[in-house]
Design a protein around this motif. Structure first.
Motif, PDB file in Angstrom:
ATOM      1  N   UNK A  42       0.831  -1.213   0.000  1.00 17.30           N
ATOM      2  CA  UNK A  42       0.000   0.000   0.000  1.00 17.30           C
ATOM      3  C   UNK A  42       0.863   1.260   0.000  1.00 17.30           C
ATOM      4  N   UNK A  88       6.476   7.686   4.671  1.00 19.78           N
ATOM      5  CA  UNK A  88       5.516   6.991   3.806  1.00 19.78           C
ATOM      6  C   UNK A  88       5.983   5.565   3.518  1.00 19.78           C
ATOM      7  N   UNK A  89       7.261   5.447   3.179  1.00 18.34           N
ATOM      8  CA  UNK A  89       7.830   4.138   2.850  1.00 18.34           C
ATOM      9  C   UNK A  89       7.641   3.145   3.991  1.00 18.34           C
ATOM     10  N   UNK A  90       7.798   3.613   5.224  1.00 16.22           N
ATOM     11  CA  UNK A  90       7.742   2.691   6.362  1.00 16.22           C
ATOM     12  C   UNK A  90       6.338   2.631   6.946  1.00 16.22           C
ATOM     13  N   UNK A  91       5.398   3.243   6.244  1.00 20.02           N
ATOM     14  CA  UNK A  91       3.991   3.176   6.640  1.00 20.02           C
ATOM     15  C   UNK A  91       3.773   3.705   8.060  1.00 20.02           C
ATOM     16  N   UNK A  92       4.478   4.768   8.382  1.00 17.50           N
ATOM     17  CA  UNK A  92       4.327   5.425   9.674  1.00 17.50           C
ATOM     18  C   UNK A  92       3.382   6.619   9.539  1.00 17.50           C
ATOM     19  N   UNK A 129      12.666   5.636   9.393  1.00 20.21           N
ATOM     20  CA  UNK A 129      12.113   4.272   9.273  1.00 20.21           C
ATOM     21  C   UNK A 129      12.142   3.530  10.609  1.00 20.21           C
ATOM     22  N   UNK A 130      13.236   3.734  11.361  1.00 16.78           N
ATOM     23  CA  UNK A 130      13.410   2.992  12.612  1.00 16.78           C
ATOM     24  C   UNK A 130      12.591   3.598  13.742  1.00 16.78           C
ATOM     25  N   UNK A 168      16.994   9.422   6.743  1.00 20.21           N
ATOM     26  CA  UNK A 168      16.058   8.465   6.149  1.00 20.21           C
ATOM     27  C   UNK A 168      15.926   7.210   7.018  1.00 20.21           C
ATOM     28  N   UNK A 169      17.055   6.664   7.424  1.00 19.20           N
ATOM     29  CA  UNK A 169      17.025   5.404   8.179  1.00 19.20           C
ATOM     30  C   UNK A 169      16.375   5.575   9.542  1.00 19.20           C
TER      31      UNK A 169
END
Lengths: 240, 240
Positions: free
Chosen positions: A1, A138-142, A105-106, A101-102
């Motif tokens: 998604x 967005x990439x990590x769906x947060x 995500x984390x 970026x990382x």
């Protein structure tokens, strides 16, 4: 998604019934060209403040896509307590870009880029860093966008409101305790990471007078950005 | 301190008295141009196998610098148990390159790049990755060079000799335990991280039949390389 971002969404507005928002240039282009969305498609958006929204594409347009937003739901996943990473940017901007970026995500709540006595001149592009933050969220769906502050002097940082659990990564004497023996889970925390030339002893002393505990991140020399990454990963594992 | 690397050093040779080695093209160029070393300068080298060596520059030359090596000492710092990270390379080679660099700084013994059912075609350059490994080992002042194996099929990996503590990162059912509840410190370990399209259920079943336990790395979606990084960081923190 695929998740979309719009900073002006709010659960109060969504509660009042369907309302229109326009996606930014970049989001509109991505939506129409890469994802090939069409009128009538259902999408999910976030406000970067902890909510998801359902939306329907009203008018797909590569520069200004119109979306009707019709319901909000709180992101109920267990987020870690708030972590503030205050870090001296690296000379090479690529390294701080990937760090940002990382750690998004984390999981990180606040990123403060600090200017220290031994900092090298940096070429910070905060707009670019903010775009990377949005993409990584967005990439990590947060649903929580980290807050980014740039170019704060170390001495100025000491006057900012900061969480009570405070660490400064510093390995001068070799007797510093490992952060894993001191960091308590469940507490909002700030961790300071110094520049490639390390903190000056005046900075460490000032931090200690302001309630910071010097900690080690291990037996091996880490680059600035690797130290930042390790601190964020460790905090999230301890709190997950 | 700048560390130099030479794969053919050995403590037995050093024990026999001073002996000559020639630095590689790349090391020679860096030594003479960036670090401006001169004849008679003292340097420290590593063999990438756990030893440091003292050497004296006999002949500084930008293509073939000659060094007289005269003593070896074992790196006595507490290294973690051996970690093998088996990971499906990302489509974008930059992402796997920085992963390899970061996990070398953080600590990893073996890196195996695996080919899975849902892998995308990759453009792996193992020579370039090996050069990054060496640079990261030197940068972090380590004396152990991770072993890199490329392009091993998932099924082939199952026939390799692997450590007894075995995890596969997989979040299909949502009921997987977090790795932090299962990973025991002090044990050699292998962790598998899948491609962007995840492992197939056949692969997960095969891994389980071979003693792998499916684990979660948290509540949030992580990119392949971020998952790899998190696994390595967590392993080192638990074992430090």
């Amino acid at each position: 998604m695929q998740l979309f971002y719009h900073p002006d969404l709010s659960p109060e507005l969504a509660a009042g019934g369907s309302y229109p928002v326009t996606l930014s240039d970049a989001e509109s282009l991505h939506a129409t060209k890469a994802l090939r969305i069409r009128n009538g498609d259902a999408i999910v958006l976030t406000d970067g403040k902890g909510y998801f929204y359902n939306g329907i594409i009203e008018h797909a347009d590569s520069r200004a896509t119109l979306v009707m937003v019709d319901s909000a739901s709180k992101d109920e996943r267990p987020y870690s307590p708030s972590l503030t990473l205050a870090i001296a940017p690296t000379k090479n901007p690529d390294r701080i870009e990937w760090l940002v970026e990382k750690i998004t995500e984390l999981g990180v709540a606040n990123i403060i880029l600090i200017r220290c006595e031994h900092s090298e001149k940096d070429r910070l592009n905060l707009d670019r860093l903010n775009r990377l933050l949005v993409a990584a969220m967005k990439q990590s769906n947060r649903s929580m966008l980290p807050a980014l502050q740039g170019n704060i002097a170390f001495t100025e940082l000491m006057n900012e409101p900061l969480p009570e659990q405070r660490f400064i990564a510093w390995c001068e004497t070799g007797n510093e305790e490992h952060i894993k023996n001191l960091l308590k889970p469940g507490k909002d925390t700030v961790i300071l990471i110094g520049p490639e030339g390390d903190f000056s002893s005046e900075e460490v002393n000032l931090a200690m007078r302001n309630g910071f505990t010097p900690v080690s991140l291990g037996n091996f020399r880490l680059r600035t950005e690797t130290a930042g990454l390790m601190a964020v990963t460790f905090f999230n594992v301890i709190n997950s």
